[in-house]
Write an enzyme that holds these catalytic residues in place. Structure first.
Site, short mmCIF file in Angstrom:
data_model
loop_
_atom_site.label_atom_id
_atom_site.label_comp_id
_atom_site.label_asym_id
_atom_site.label_seq_id
_atom_site.Cartn_x
_atom_site.Cartn_y
_atom_site.Cartn_z
N CYS A 2 -30.02 -18.15 -46.08
CA CYS A 2 -30.58 -16.87 -45.68
C CYS A 2 -29.79 -16.18 -44.82
O CYS A 2 -28.21 -16.53 -44.93
CB CYS A 2 -31.73 -17.33 -44.57
N GLY A 78 -29.29 -22.38 -44.08
CA GLY A 78 -28.69 -23.39 -44.54
C GLY A 78 -29.80 -24.48 -45.37
O GLY A 78 -30.93 -23.92 -45.58
#
Length: 614
Positions: A2, A78
């Protein structure tokens, strides 16, 4: 994966500044094309772009979780590879989960354990958690720096983001560059000094660091660093442990709710990951692994073997795909595509980068994205196991500078006299090298040779590897593709860091211990193959294209690059350049064509980012 961004302002009501947050978040759209979210209160604004990988139906961010009368909000980029174990531990602490995503696991871990949660995490991440009751923002970055995180603390504001472009979208972060920034561009680049954001007032949270922001300011701490210790295992036990760790981390990193693949060059590292992935899929009764490789049109006609590139990848890719029965996808690009993609690669990095080495990877990731959302890649093995030629060449070991940038004198000569006098180029690189060497955690009783090899390993892990990890993150995320790097598992890195050099090179081979660990996993001929780096174009048409780009810039009196460079020197280099030219610009892959491409990217960067030098 992201994109995250946001800021803290203790003096103004941020609920009136949603447009600025939207602008910052939108700059990260390619990192997260699946969804966008924001959260704002009086003093904290958080933005998020999502690429859905785990639990796509849930896990929207910013994610809010309550405990008692306290509100916690997280933005996170992550993957946690030990999320299932953490979930069980947190449930025993009374946490009830609403989703299956690792975002909620991470937020709950922070709620229960605070900053100490970092020591329990196995993964790649950059995140920020707002504690509304305590009015604090906690930020952290993974141990090896796989995921980026930049920040700026100016005039009472604190601004952060996954990429510099998110900060530059905030009025408090104008695109300014000072003497240090120029020294980074011209003497360190395309690498960066850890913690340096190049732009004035923009810094980078270093790998293994965390930060706490409150009304008193911001405080940085370190939760992980390389630590030296005696190595007790013999060669066979060491090989067994390396294999065990690598196989475990590959299996953890194959967890995904979307299509996953591996990048395969036919070399030792990518072949190992693909083999472990194939074994894992077989154990689950799944189909064959999808593999992807990249090459360039007519490369076979122009390839000439040399010390850094001893052979072509194509026969070895065929060897491994047939051996494992993978579903293989071969991708090839031509010179015009590489040249055209330079600008997109620049925008992905926010800085001049690795030229066609970047642009080819960006194009490659775009091609992969048509078939998969997640890929495994072999980055970091050479830094960790000592695979690069400069680990094994006495002139590099004795150079007293970064071994991938030996031509600092040549670099300095390319600067205009005024800029050289301002940034003191050779002093700058010497200082950065001295800083790096001073950090090395030597072990008591080491011989001079052992100290030298530990220093070389440290430089590679903390100075060279971040360049390739940054490249892989930026180019893959610009294609909305998540790339995982199993060799960056911190358990593996910690273990291999302390393996003595004579064991690392067992069998009198570079990466000898890794080769020994992979016996029975890879065919014998693949185990013996000499290292070959990421492929690049050998077509002389690329040199000609880059040469013409530079000459066009030199003929343009309005080009912003001209006041910074020695025009006469660079014109002479360009006019004399031919396919036999080989300037040692950076590392194994950047020579004469890449120098010209880098200069071209720098000119485009100065112009399109409207850089102010001050």
């Amino acid at each position: 994966m992201c994109g995250i961004t946001g800021w803290i302002d203790w003096t103004n009501d941020l609920t009136q500044q949603s447009a600025t947050l939207e602008q910052m978040t939108e700059t990260l759209a390619l990192r997260g094309p699946d969804a966008s979210g924001s959260w704002i209160n009086a003093h904290c604004a958080l933005g998020h772009r999502r690429l859905s990988v785990i639990d796509p139906e849930n896990g929207a961010q910013p994610m809010v979780k309550l405990r008692g009368d306290d509100t916690y909000v997280i933005v996170y980029n992550g993957e946690l590879y030990n999320a299932p174990e953490l979930r069980v531990q947190l449930q025993s602490e009374g946490i009830r989960f609403q989703t299956q995503c690792d975002t909620e696991v991470l937020l709950a871990a922070y709620i229960v354990w605070g900053g100490a949660c970092l020591e329990r995490l196995n993964g790649i991440f950059a995140f920020a958690v707002w504690d509304d009751k305590e009015q604090t923002l906690f930020l952290a970055r993974d141990r090896l720096g796989v995921k980026p995180l930049f920040y700026s603390a100016v005039d009472g504001l604190f601004v952060f983001g996954s990429e510099q472009k998110a900060l530059l979208a905030h009025p408090a972060c104008p695109p300014e560059v000072g003497s240090e920034g120029l020294a980074e561009i011209f003497m360190i680049g395309p690498a960066r000094t850890p913690g340096h954001g190049v732009y004035r007032h923009i810094r980078e949270l270093r790998p293994g660091q965390y930060m706490r922001v409150d009304r008193s300011g911001h405080q940085i701490g370190t939760y992980w660093r390389l630590e030296s210790a005696p190595h007790a295992d013999d060669v066979e036990a060491t090989a067994a442990r390396v294999r065990e760790l690598l196989e475990d981390t590959v299996s953890r990193q194959l967890v995904s709710d979307v299509p996953i693949c591996t990048l395969l060059s036919g070399g030792l590292d990518s072949s190992a990951l693909t083999s472990f992935a194939a074994r894992h899929y077989d154990s689950l009764g799944l189909g064959g692994v999808d593999t992807f490789s990249v090459d360039f049109v007519d490369n076979d006609k122009h390839f000439k073997a040399h010390v850094f590139q001893p052979g072509s990848d194509a026969p070895w890719i065929k060897r491994m795909t047939e051996h494992l029965g993978t579903k293989h996808h071969a991708v090839a690009f031509d010179t015009p595509e590489l040249a055209t993609a330079l600008d997109d690669a620049l925008r992905a990095r926010d800085l001049p980068g690795m030229a066609d080495v970047d642009s080819s990877l960006l194009l490659f990731c775009r091609a992969i994205k048509q078939e998969a959302t997640v890929a495994l890649s072999g980055e970091a093995a050479d830094e960790i196991f000592g695979g690069y030629p400069w680990f094994h060449r006495e002139e590099s070991l004795q150079a007293a500078t970064f071994p991938w940038a030996l031509a600092s004198g040549m670099r300095a000569e390319l600067l205009s006299p005024e800029i050289a006098a301002w940034i003191r180029p050779e002093e700058y690189i010497a200082s950065r090298y001295s800083d790096a060497v001073a950090e090395v955690p030597h072990l008591a009783g080491e011989t001079e040779a052992q100290r030298r090899m530990r220093t070389m390993s440290y430089l590679n892990i903390t100075r060279f590897m971040p360049t390739l990890l940054d490249r892989k993150d930026r180019m893959s995320m610009a294609a909305s593709l998540e790339v995982r790097v199993p060799f960056c598992d911190h358990r593996l890195v910690e273990y291999v860091w302390n393996i003595p050099w004579e064991i690392k090179t067992s069998g009198d081979r570079e990466k000898g211990i890794l080769r020994r660990a992979l016996r029975g996993v890879l065919p014998e001929d693949v185990l013996k193959r000499k290292k070959s780096p990421y492929p690049k174009t050998h077509n002389p048409a690329y040199l000609e294209a880059m040469k013409q780009q530079v000459l066009t810039i030199l003929d343009d009196p309005s080009a912003p690059l001209l006041p910074l460079i020695n025009v006469k020197k660079i014109r002479a280099l360009a006019e004399a350049a031919d396919p036999s030219s080989h300037l040692p610009w950076f590392g194994q892959l950047m020579s004469t064509p890449q120098l010209f491409a880098y200069l071209s990217q720098t000119n485009t960067w100065l112009k399109t980012y409207n850089i102010s030098i001050r």
